[in-house]
Write an enzyme that holds these catalytic residues in place. Structure first.
Site, PDB file in Angstrom:
ATOM      1  N   LYS A 175    -125.012   8.039 -38.894  1.00 51.62           N
ATOM      2  CA  LYS A 175    -125.271   9.221 -38.067  1.00 51.62           C
ATOM      3  C   LYS A 175    -124.594   9.028 -36.724  1.00 51.62           C
ATOM      4  CE  LYS A 175    -128.979  11.998 -36.094  1.00 51.62           C
ATOM      5  NZ  LYS A 175    -130.439  12.238 -36.074  1.00 51.62           N
ATOM      6  N   ARG A 206    -130.865  21.062 -30.988  1.00 52.62           N
ATOM      7  CA  ARG A 206    -131.690  20.700 -29.831  1.00 52.62           C
ATOM      8  C   ARG A 206    -132.444  21.930 -29.340  1.00 52.62           C
ATOM      9  NH1 ARG A 206    -128.336  15.865 -27.780  1.00 52.62           N
ATOM     10  NH2 ARG A 206    -128.328  14.714 -29.750  1.00 52.62           N
ATOM     11  N   GLU A 231    -123.256   0.064 -41.594  1.00 55.83           N
ATOM     12  CA  GLU A 231    -124.582   0.692 -41.558  1.00 55.83           C
ATOM     13  C   GLU A 231    -125.062   1.060 -42.969  1.00 55.83           C
ATOM     14  OE1 GLU A 231    -126.770   1.186 -39.294  1.00 55.83           O
ATOM     15  OE2 GLU A 231    -125.785   1.126 -37.339  1.00 55.83           O
ATOM     16  N   LYS A 274    -123.603  12.035 -41.330  1.00 57.04           N
ATOM     17  CA  LYS A 274    -123.958  13.180 -40.487  1.00 57.04           C
ATOM     18  C   LYS A 274    -123.242  13.090 -39.155  1.00 57.04           C
ATOM     19  CE  LYS A 274    -127.927  15.121 -38.217  1.00 57.04           C
ATOM     20  NZ  LYS A 274    -129.319  14.941 -37.916  1.00 57.04           N
TER      21      LYS A 274
END
Ligand code: PBG
Length: 324
Positions: free
Chosen positions: A197, A207, A234, A249
């Protein structure tokens, strides 16, 4: 005049010919619809930067999830917006908190007809807007946060989530959640890990969607857009810790990352077609600058072509209903 012997255009001559030869598909079963639910509202509340997307009430959330199931979508990903926030994000661990109630409500509506997925993160619940709790000096405290995620995941599982989606990019979050779920008898609840991400400007409208109080950025935990090897690291860590599905993402600016992840691992790969990607197309289409449906199809098929098995998209229902 020399004429070509080989003519690829023959295979593009009619719609049926093109349909027969399409290498990539976009089907409702490959799509997941993110849904927002807000505590303490009586009517769904529009999100101005995401035309067509709303904050749901518990009641309209259930109806939206049933629509998703009826349209054949794979699932819904739930985000909760609490009425009150504090530094510890304590509403996340309230069994009667908005997200826990939403998971239970949706699961009781859809059963196993579509998959109930939940966001395991603190950013909607903290008054500072970070994805975790802070140390006295104001840094995001990785290990204390992971402990809370593990408790959240167990609550989500108890409420009826089929998959939990840790999205906070804390180190060790997948392993801690797996152990906690297993310890609570939730061995069958899967982890959809937001593995790669990025710290992205394309989360802007989200947001607004969750009324985030965040000032500053998330660059100490989300990834640098410059990096792809880091994403593979990751992803490997998450798979080793028990991730059932790994996610990249955002999606559209990271198609190369999706492809690299697809080639690196054997678990299913998801991609999150995020709020800013949605907003850009919707905004341009509303001006008549772009043709909406073809643009949506092209964006989503590119994510599938890059190697994503499933896509989280605010267009999921729209696309499924159009195909029906
Ligand atoms: C964090 C979270 C975010 C999104 C999904 N989960 C926001 C962030 O990391 O700032 C963004 C999704 C979108 O933009 O559509 N819980």
């Amino acid at each position: 005049m020399t004429v070509p012997i080989v003519r690829p255009r023959r295979l593009r001559s009619t719609p049926v010919m093109r349909a027969m030869l399409a290498e990539t598909t976009l089907e409702p079963r490959q799509l997941v619809l993110p849904l927002f639910v807000a505590e303490g509202i009586r009517e769904p509340r529009p999100i101005s930067s995401m035309p067509g997307v709303v904050q749901h009430t518990l009641d309209t959330l259930g109806k939206a999830a049933v629509q998703a199931a009826d349209a054949g979508l794979a699932g819904v990903m739930l985000f909760g917006i609490p009425e009150t926030r504090d530094a510890a994000g304590s509403q996340a661990l309230n069994p009667d908190g908005i997200l826990n109630r939403a998971i239970a409500a949706v699961r009781s509506e859809v059963g196993n007809d579509c998959l109930v997925m939940s966001d395991v993160c603190l950013d909607e619940f903290t008054d500072h807007g970070h994805c975790g709790v802070l140390t006295p000096s104001g840094l995001v405290d990785n290990d204390a946060t992971v402990q809370i995620y593990a408790e959240m995941a167990v609550m989500h599982a108890a409420a009826g989530a089929h998959l939990v989606g840790p999205s906070g990019m804390m180190d060790g979050q997948v392993g801690a959640i797996r152990r906690a779920l297993d310890g609570a008898g939730a061995q069958d609840v899967a982890i959809l890990a937001y593995a790669a991400k990025y710290a992205s400007a394309f989360y802007g409208p989200f947001r607004e969607a969750v009324a985030s109080p965040l000032t500053g950025d998330r660059k100490t935990y989300q990834q640098d857009p410059a990096n792809v090897r880091e994403a593979l690291r990751e992803v490997e860590l998450d798979v080793a810790q028990g991730a059932d599905v790994v996610m990249v993402k955002p999606a559209l600016a990271y198609l190369d990352v999706i492809r690299a992840v697809r080639e690196a691992v054997n678990v299913p790969v998801a991609a999150y077609n995020v709020s800013g990607e949605y907003a850009m197309v919707e905004a341009a289409a509303s001006q008549g600058w772009i043709s909406r449906e073809p643009a949506i199809n092209e964006a989503l098929i590119s994510i599938r072509r890059a190697g994503a098995d499933l896509i989280l998209s605010y267009w999921a229902l729209d696309v499924a209903l159009r195909q029906a």
